[in-house]
Design an enzyme around this catalytic site. Structure first.
Site, short mmCIF file in Angstrom:
data_model
loop_
_atom_site.label_atom_id
_atom_site.label_comp_id
_atom_site.label_asym_id
_atom_site.label_seq_id
_atom_site.Cartn_x
_atom_site.Cartn_y
_atom_site.Cartn_z
N GLY A 11 -51.19 -69.98 59.01
CA GLY A 11 -50.75 -71.09 59.88
C GLY A 11 -49.43 -71.64 59.37
O GLY A 11 -49.15 -72.83 59.43
N ALA A 12 -48.60 -70.71 58.87
CA ALA A 12 -47.41 -71.10 58.10
C ALA A 12 -46.31 -71.74 58.94
O ALA A 12 -45.40 -72.36 58.40
CB ALA A 12 -46.86 -69.88 57.36
N ALA A 13 -46.41 -71.62 60.27
CA ALA A 13 -45.42 -72.30 61.11
C ALA A 13 -45.94 -73.65 61.61
O ALA A 13 -45.29 -74.32 62.40
CB ALA A 13 -45.04 -71.42 62.31
N GLY A 14 -47.13 -74.03 61.15
CA GLY A 14 -47.74 -75.26 61.63
C GLY A 14 -47.30 -76.50 60.86
O GLY A 14 -46.47 -76.43 59.95
N ILE A 16 -49.02 -78.71 58.84
CA ILE A 16 -49.42 -78.90 57.44
C ILE A 16 -48.56 -78.00 56.54
O ILE A 16 -48.04 -78.43 55.51
CB ILE A 16 -50.92 -78.60 57.25
CG1 ILE A 16 -51.75 -79.68 57.98
CG2 ILE A 16 -51.30 -78.56 55.76
CD1 ILE A 16 -53.25 -79.43 57.97
N ARG A 92 -59.27 -77.52 69.04
CA ARG A 92 -60.09 -77.57 70.25
C ARG A 92 -59.20 -77.89 71.43
O ARG A 92 -58.46 -78.88 71.40
CB ARG A 92 -61.12 -78.68 70.05
CG ARG A 92 -62.18 -78.75 71.09
CD ARG A 92 -63.37 -79.45 70.45
NE ARG A 92 -64.15 -80.19 71.41
CZ ARG A 92 -65.11 -81.04 71.06
NH1 ARG A 92 -65.33 -81.29 69.78
NH2 ARG A 92 -65.82 -81.65 71.96
N ARG A 98 -67.30 -77.84 71.78
CA ARG A 98 -67.18 -77.68 70.34
C ARG A 98 -67.70 -76.31 69.88
O ARG A 98 -67.12 -75.68 69.01
CB ARG A 98 -67.96 -78.80 69.65
CG ARG A 98 -67.79 -78.82 68.15
CD ARG A 98 -68.43 -80.06 67.53
NE ARG A 98 -68.69 -79.85 66.11
CZ ARG A 98 -67.80 -79.98 65.17
NH1 ARG A 98 -66.57 -80.34 65.46
NH2 ARG A 98 -68.10 -79.77 63.89
N GLY A 130 -58.23 -75.24 57.57
CA GLY A 130 -58.40 -75.19 59.03
C GLY A 130 -59.82 -75.54 59.44
O GLY A 130 -60.79 -75.10 58.82
N ASP A 159 -60.37 -86.44 52.30
CA ASP A 159 -61.35 -87.51 52.46
C ASP A 159 -61.54 -88.25 51.13
O ASP A 159 -61.60 -89.48 51.09
CB ASP A 159 -62.69 -86.91 52.92
CG ASP A 159 -62.52 -86.00 54.12
OD1 ASP A 159 -62.23 -86.51 55.20
OD2 ASP A 159 -62.61 -84.76 53.95
N HIS A 187 -66.84 -81.87 56.31
CA HIS A 187 -65.56 -82.53 56.58
C HIS A 187 -65.57 -82.91 58.06
O HIS A 187 -65.02 -82.21 58.91
CB HIS A 187 -64.39 -81.61 56.26
CG HIS A 187 -63.09 -82.15 56.80
ND1 HIS A 187 -62.51 -83.28 56.31
CD2 HIS A 187 -62.30 -81.72 57.81
CE1 HIS A 187 -61.41 -83.53 57.00
NE2 HIS A 187 -61.27 -82.61 57.93
P1 NAI Z 1 -50.85 -76.78 63.69
O1 NAI Z 1 -51.41 -76.50 65.04
O2 NAI Z 1 -49.57 -77.52 63.56
O3 NAI Z 1 -50.68 -75.40 62.90
C1 NAI Z 1 -51.65 -74.41 62.90
C2 NAI Z 1 -50.94 -73.08 62.88
O4 NAI Z 1 -51.92 -72.07 62.70
C3 NAI Z 1 -50.20 -72.78 64.18
O5 NAI Z 1 -48.82 -72.54 63.88
C4 NAI Z 1 -50.90 -71.53 64.69
O6 NAI Z 1 -50.00 -70.62 65.32
C5 NAI Z 1 -51.48 -70.95 63.42
N1 NAI Z 1 -52.59 -70.03 63.63
C6 NAI Z 1 -53.58 -70.08 64.56
N2 NAI Z 1 -54.39 -69.03 64.45
C7 NAI Z 1 -53.94 -68.29 63.43
C8 NAI Z 1 -54.35 -67.06 62.83
N3 NAI Z 1 -55.41 -66.38 63.29
N4 NAI Z 1 -53.65 -66.60 61.77
C9 NAI Z 1 -52.58 -67.26 61.32
N5 NAI Z 1 -52.12 -68.40 61.85
C10 NAI Z 1 -52.80 -68.92 62.89
O7 NAI Z 1 -52.03 -77.50 62.89
P2 NAI Z 1 -51.96 -78.28 61.50
O8 NAI Z 1 -51.70 -79.73 61.77
O9 NAI Z 1 -51.09 -77.57 60.55
O10 NAI Z 1 -53.49 -78.18 61.06
C11 NAI Z 1 -54.05 -76.93 60.72
C12 NAI Z 1 -55.55 -77.04 60.60
O11 NAI Z 1 -55.91 -77.93 59.54
C13 NAI Z 1 -56.26 -77.58 61.84
O12 NAI Z 1 -57.44 -76.81 62.05
C14 NAI Z 1 -56.64 -78.99 61.45
O13 NAI Z 1 -57.78 -79.46 62.15
C15 NAI Z 1 -56.95 -78.79 59.98
N6 NAI Z 1 -56.95 -80.00 59.15
C16 NAI Z 1 -57.89 -80.08 58.15
C17 NAI Z 1 -57.93 -81.16 57.31
C18 NAI Z 1 -58.97 -81.22 56.23
O14 NAI Z 1 -59.06 -82.28 55.61
N7 NAI Z 1 -59.73 -80.19 55.94
C19 NAI Z 1 -57.00 -82.27 57.47
C20 NAI Z 1 -56.03 -82.09 58.51
C21 NAI Z 1 -56.02 -80.98 59.32
#
Ligand code: NAI
Length: 335
Positions: A11-14, A16, A92, A98, A130, A159, A187
């Site tokens: 998810g390196a373009a996302g 986080i 989602r 869900r 994720g 958390d 979580h």
């Molecule tokens: P984002 O949507 O900005 O980035 C996610 C990236 O993952 C996107 O660029 C997407 O193209 C990529 N992606 C999707 N499927 C993929 C795959 N099969 N292989 C490689 N890359 C893939 O989301 P963000 O904000 O970076 O969050 C990422 C995840 O972290 C979400 O699921 C979010 O709910 C979760 N999260 C978990 C937290 C925790 O405390 N455990 C806290 C905050 C977010």
């Protein structure tokens, strides 16, 4: 000079990753003497955006960053990985059930678990960020039969750190003064932020707080709902704080921690928690990927019932993805 450590981020373009990658490159995880290689995994559709992130990483001219690989192929991404941050997941979508979201993500983590098992170093340590993080970590581990189950953890450190910040504000102490705090369970909003063992400079936090109304009606719900609170304020989910927590999770796991930290790990049945689900528990990290779950602390009825509620949710999630779990026992755990 030390050999570079190989870190894979999915998810390196996302959002986080946009915060995480630059901090990894600057040496915040492994220290300023440890060079690193980055291997970045994304969906094919996001390759161009990822190229932009790579250009920015290059523009940072980080002395410790030796090499970057960009790919949409899991086996290429996880090749010889020492550490993996499994951040990429499908959020989602509007109106989606869900259960369907769980299944879509389960498919991703099944493939990635298999790939890690095939091509990463046998000593690889993986943190799943994720969502649903606990269940995704479980699926990855089930699909990585040659990788120890303790090598897959789910991130509940955000958390944990959110709670420490609330406590330090309430009692006007330093975050470093707090120990023996724990997040239990999933979580999700069913998690149990547990203050009942916490100490502040060695004194029992409960006595210093002297405010059960605050603990039950403000503190616990606030930590449980903090993700939603951030989304309401920012219009987007926590990203920089999540990256920070992921980095601390991994740094403590690799280098050790002298305090309790919370991690989602495979239950071995402690405290009556069903074996084989990934639950957050308090752990102590000894360094080199070794950790011990804090055992045999007294558990009040109140705490036990809150933990059970969250474990029930994890068991429900597990039943929703059971088709994707191979028919095999996890190494060393009866499930
Ligand atoms: P984002 O949507 O900005 O980035 C996610 C990236 O993952 C996107 O660029 C997407 O193209 C990529 N992606 C999707 N499927 C993929 C795959 N099969 N292989 C490689 N890359 C893939 O989301 P963000 O904000 O970076 O969050 C990422 C995840 O972290 C979400 O699921 C979010 O709910 C979760 N999260 C978990 C937290 C925790 O405390 N455990 C806290 C905050 C977010």
């Amino acid at each position: 000079e030390l050999q570079p450590a190989t870190i894979t981020v999915t998810g390196a373009a996302g959002a986080i990753a946009y915060s995480l990658l630059f901090r990894l490159a600057s040496g915040e995880m492994l220290g300023k003497n440890q060079p690193i290689n980055l291997r970045l995994l994304e969906r094919t559709e996001a390759m161009q955006a990822l190229q932009g992130v790579v250009m920015e990483l290059q523009d940072g001219a980080f002395p410790l960053l030796k090499n970057i690989v960009v790919t949409d192929d899991a086996d290429e991404a996880f090749k010889d990985a020492d550490y993996t941050f499994l951040v990429g997941a499908k959020p989602r979508s509007k109106g989606q059930e869900r259960g369907d979201m769980l299944k879509e993500n389960a498919a991703i983590f099944k493939e990635q678990g298999r790939s890690i098992d095939r091509v990463a170093k046998s000593s690889v340590l993986s943190v799943v960020v994720g969502n649903p993080a606990n269940t995704n970590a479980m699926i990855a581990s089930y699909n990585a039969p040659n990788t120890p189950r303790t090598s897959f953890t789910a991130m509940t450190r955000l958390d944990h750190d959110r709670a420490l910040a609330q406590i330090s504000k309430k009692v006007n102490c330093q975050v470093e003064d707090i120990d023996r705090f724990a997040i239990w369970g999933n979580h999700s909003s069913t998690q149990y932020p547990d203050l009942s063992h916490a100490t502040i400079r060695g004194k029992w936090a409960w006595d210093l707080i002297k405010d059960e109304d605050w603990i039950y009606n403000k503190f616990i719900p606030r930590v449980q709902q903090r993700g939603a609170e951030i989304i309401n304020a920012r219009g987007k989910s926590s990203a920089a704080s999540a990256a920070d927590a992921a980095l601390r999770h991994m740094r403590d796991w690799v280098l050790g921690s002298n305090k309790w930290v919370s991690m989602g790990v495979c239950s071995e049945g402690w405290y009556g928690i069903t074996r084989g689900v990934w639950t957050s528990v308090p752990v102590q990290c000894f360094g080199d990927g070794k950790f011990g779950v804090i055992r045999d602390i007294p558990m009040s009825k109140e705490s036990a019932s809150r933990i059970n509620k969250s474990i029930d949710e994890l068991l429900q999630e597990k039943s929703m993805v059971k088709d994707l779990l191979p028919n095999q026992t996890l190494r060393g755990v009866e499930v």
